[in-house]
Design a protein around this motif. Structure first.
Motif, PDB file in Angstrom:
ATOM      1  N   ALA A  45       3.536  -0.940  19.602  1.00 21.63           N
ATOM      2  CA  ALA A  45       2.510  -0.990  20.653  1.00 21.63           C
ATOM      3  C   ALA A  45       1.321  -0.102  20.293  1.00 21.63           C
ATOM      4  O   ALA A  45       0.173  -0.464  20.539  1.00 21.63           O
ATOM      5  N   LEU A  46       1.585   1.047  19.693  1.00 22.75           N
ATOM      6  CA  LEU A  46       0.514   1.962  19.288  1.00 22.75           C
ATOM      7  C   LEU A  46      -0.390   1.298  18.244  1.00 22.75           C
ATOM      8  O   LEU A  46      -1.610   1.354  18.342  1.00 22.75           O
ATOM      9  N   TYR A  47       0.206   0.626  17.258  1.00 20.94           N
ATOM     10  CA  TYR A  47      -0.588  -0.054  16.231  1.00 20.94           C
ATOM     11  C   TYR A  47      -1.344  -1.243  16.816  1.00 20.94           C
ATOM     12  O   TYR A  47      -2.505  -1.476  16.479  1.00 20.94           O
ATOM     13  N   GLU A  48      -0.696  -1.991  17.681  1.00 26.95           N
ATOM     14  CA  GLU A  48      -1.363  -3.151  18.275  1.00 26.95           C
ATOM     15  C   GLU A  48      -2.515  -2.718  19.174  1.00 26.95           C
ATOM     16  O   GLU A  48      -3.567  -3.350  19.183  1.00 26.95           O
ATOM     17  N   ARG A  49      -2.325  -1.625  19.903  1.00 24.22           N
ATOM     18  CA  ARG A  49      -3.392  -1.118  20.768  1.00 24.22           C
ATOM     19  C   ARG A  49      -4.617  -0.712  19.946  1.00 24.22           C
ATOM     20  O   ARG A  49      -5.753  -0.944  20.340  1.00 24.22           O
ATOM     21  N   ASN A  50      -4.366  -0.116  18.779  1.00 23.78           N
ATOM     22  CA  ASN A  50      -5.463   0.350  17.929  1.00 23.78           C
ATOM     23  C   ASN A  50      -5.907  -0.690  16.904  1.00 23.78           C
ATOM     24  O   ASN A  50      -6.813  -0.428  16.116  1.00 23.78           O
ATOM     25  N   ARG A  51      -5.266  -1.852  16.894  1.00 26.41           N
ATOM     26  CA  ARG A  51      -5.670  -3.014  16.095  1.00 26.41           C
ATOM     27  C   ARG A  51      -5.685  -2.763  14.584  1.00 26.41           C
ATOM     28  O   ARG A  51      -6.675  -3.030  13.905  1.00 26.41           O
ATOM     29  N   TYR A  52      -4.580  -2.233  14.069  1.00 27.38           N
ATOM     30  CA  TYR A  52      -4.419  -2.136  12.614  1.00 27.38           C
ATOM     31  C   TYR A  52      -2.937  -2.230  12.272  1.00 27.38           C
ATOM     32  O   TYR A  52      -2.077  -2.071  13.122  1.00 27.38           O
ATOM     33  N   SER A  53      -2.669  -2.517  11.020  1.00 24.81           N
ATOM     34  CA  SER A  53      -1.298  -2.652  10.538  1.00 24.81           C
ATOM     35  C   SER A  53      -0.848  -1.343   9.898  1.00 24.81           C
ATOM     36  O   SER A  53      -1.606  -0.733   9.134  1.00 24.81           O
ATOM     37  N   PRO A  54       0.385  -0.918  10.167  1.00 25.14           N
ATOM     38  CA  PRO A  54       0.868   0.309   9.549  1.00 25.14           C
ATOM     39  C   PRO A  54       1.026   0.173   8.033  1.00 25.14           C
ATOM     40  O   PRO A  54       0.768   1.110   7.296  1.00 25.14           O
ATOM     41  N   ALA A  55       1.429  -1.015   7.575  1.00 22.30           N
ATOM     42  CA  ALA A  55       1.566  -1.251   6.137  1.00 22.30           C
ATOM     43  C   ALA A  55       1.565  -2.751   5.888  1.00 22.30           C
ATOM     44  O   ALA A  55       1.953  -3.533   6.754  1.00 22.30           O
ATOM     45  N   ILE A  56       1.148  -3.106   4.673  1.00 27.18           N
ATOM     46  CA  ILE A  56       1.139  -4.510   4.264  1.00 27.18           C
ATOM     47  C   ILE A  56       1.746  -4.607   2.873  1.00 27.18           C
ATOM     48  O   ILE A  56       1.383  -3.825   1.975  1.00 27.18           O
ATOM     49  N   ARG A  57       2.668  -5.570   2.736  1.00 25.19           N
ATOM     50  CA  ARG A  57       3.234  -5.882   1.417  1.00 25.19           C
ATOM     51  C   ARG A  57       2.315  -6.886   0.729  1.00 25.19           C
ATOM     52  O   ARG A  57       1.943  -7.887   1.333  1.00 25.19           O
ATOM     53  N   ALA A  58       1.993  -6.621  -0.548  1.00 21.61           N
ATOM     54  CA  ALA A  58       1.175  -7.553  -1.330  1.00 21.61           C
ATOM     55  C   ALA A  58       1.401  -7.281  -2.810  1.00 21.61           C
ATOM     56  O   ALA A  58       1.352  -6.117  -3.247  1.00 21.61           O
ATOM     57  N   ASN A  59       1.653  -8.339  -3.562  1.00 25.35           N
ATOM     58  CA  ASN A  59       1.774  -8.236  -5.024  1.00 25.35           C
ATOM     59  C   ASN A  59       2.761  -7.156  -5.456  1.00 25.35           C
ATOM     60  O   ASN A  59       2.453  -6.340  -6.323  1.00 25.35           O
ATOM     61  N   GLU A  60       3.932  -7.124  -4.829  1.00 26.10           N
ATOM     62  CA  GLU A  60       5.011  -6.188  -5.153  1.00 26.10           C
ATOM     63  C   GLU A  60       4.657  -4.726  -4.862  1.00 26.10           C
ATOM     64  O   GLU A  60       5.270  -3.816  -5.386  1.00 26.10           O
ATOM     65  N   MET A  61       3.616  -4.540  -4.044  1.00 25.50           N
ATOM     66  CA  MET A  61       3.189  -3.200  -3.666  1.00 25.50           C
ATOM     67  C   MET A  61       3.196  -3.087  -2.143  1.00 25.50           C
ATOM     68  O   MET A  61       3.116  -4.091  -1.429  1.00 25.50           O
ATOM     69  N   LEU A  62       3.266  -1.857  -1.658  1.00 26.22           N
ATOM     70  CA  LEU A  62       3.182  -1.571  -0.233  1.00 26.22           C
ATOM     71  C   LEU A  62       1.979  -0.671  -0.013  1.00 26.22           C
ATOM     72  O   LEU A  62       1.896   0.433  -0.581  1.00 26.22           O
ATOM     73  N   PHE A  63       1.048  -1.129   0.793  1.00 24.12           N
ATOM     74  CA  PHE A  63      -0.164  -0.386   1.113  1.00 24.12           C
ATOM     75  C   PHE A  63      -0.011   0.160   2.530  1.00 24.12           C
ATOM     76  O   PHE A  63       0.022  -0.616   3.489  1.00 24.12           O
ATOM     77  N   VAL A  64       0.112   1.475   2.642  1.00 23.45           N
ATOM     78  CA  VAL A  64       0.398   2.111   3.932  1.00 23.45           C
ATOM     79  C   VAL A  64      -0.869   2.719   4.498  1.00 23.45           C
ATOM     80  O   VAL A  64      -1.558   3.490   3.827  1.00 23.45           O
ATOM     81  N   SER A  65      -1.181   2.373   5.741  1.00 22.56           N
ATOM     82  CA  SER A  65      -2.312   2.979   6.447  1.00 22.56           C
ATOM     83  C   SER A  65      -2.104   4.482   6.566  1.00 22.56           C
ATOM     84  O   SER A  65      -0.967   4.973   6.543  1.00 22.56           O
ATOM     85  N   GLY A  66      -3.198   5.199   6.750  1.00 23.34           N
ATOM     86  CA  GLY A  66      -3.106   6.638   6.937  1.00 23.34           C
ATOM     87  C   GLY A  66      -2.200   6.983   8.105  1.00 23.34           C
ATOM     88  O   GLY A  66      -2.295   6.396   9.175  1.00 23.34           O
TER      89      GLY A  66
END
Length: 134
Positions: A14-35
């Motif tokens: 709910a916190l991430y949805e309220r602030n409209r960003y993703s905590p992390a995204i998987r792409a190309n065998e990597m994980l990109f984590v938001s601050g």
């Protein structure tokens, strides 16, 4: 457009949805984590600096765990600090509690003037683990 493969830690969606960003995204065998910051469940900052850094790492570790990773899988780190000249040594003494043994990830430390009420933020890129053969 491809659908983003978003990773959500337990209990904070709910916190991430309220602030409209993703905590992390998987792409190309990597994980990109938001601050990640030292935010409590309601999103408010932990007031004491060392406790805030520990909570930021706990929040980061929850995101990594949701992606079946650990800090050992992290290859690149960016940290942001308010007033690093005064706070760096205090922050870095706590960071070492979570860092693990060598070889360490790459790191970039950035001094900032504002972090939305926080004093520390950590952003990482991790290598996803290969699925285990069953």
């Amino acid at each position: 457009m491809n659908t983003r493969d978003v990773v959500f830690p337990a209990g904070r969606r709910a916190l991430y949805e309220r602030n409209r960003y993703s905590p992390a995204i998987r792409a190309n065998e990597m994980l990109f984590v938001s601050g990640q910051v030292g935010s409590r469940e309601d999103g408010s900052p932990e007031p004491e600096l060392e406790a805030q850094v520990r909570l930021a790492f706990e929040n980061l570790n929850a995101v990594l765990e949701a992606a079946e990773c650990t800090f050992d899988d992290v290859i690149d780190v960016t940290v942001f600090m308010v007033d690093p000249q005064s706070n760096f040594e205090r922050v870095w003494s706590v960071v070492q509690e979570y860092w693990g043994s060598a070889p360490h990830p790459t790191v970039t430390a950035v001094g900032v003037t504002w972090l939305y009420g926080f004093q520390f933020e950590i952003k990482v890129i991790a290598k996803l683990r290969e699925p285990s053969a069953s």
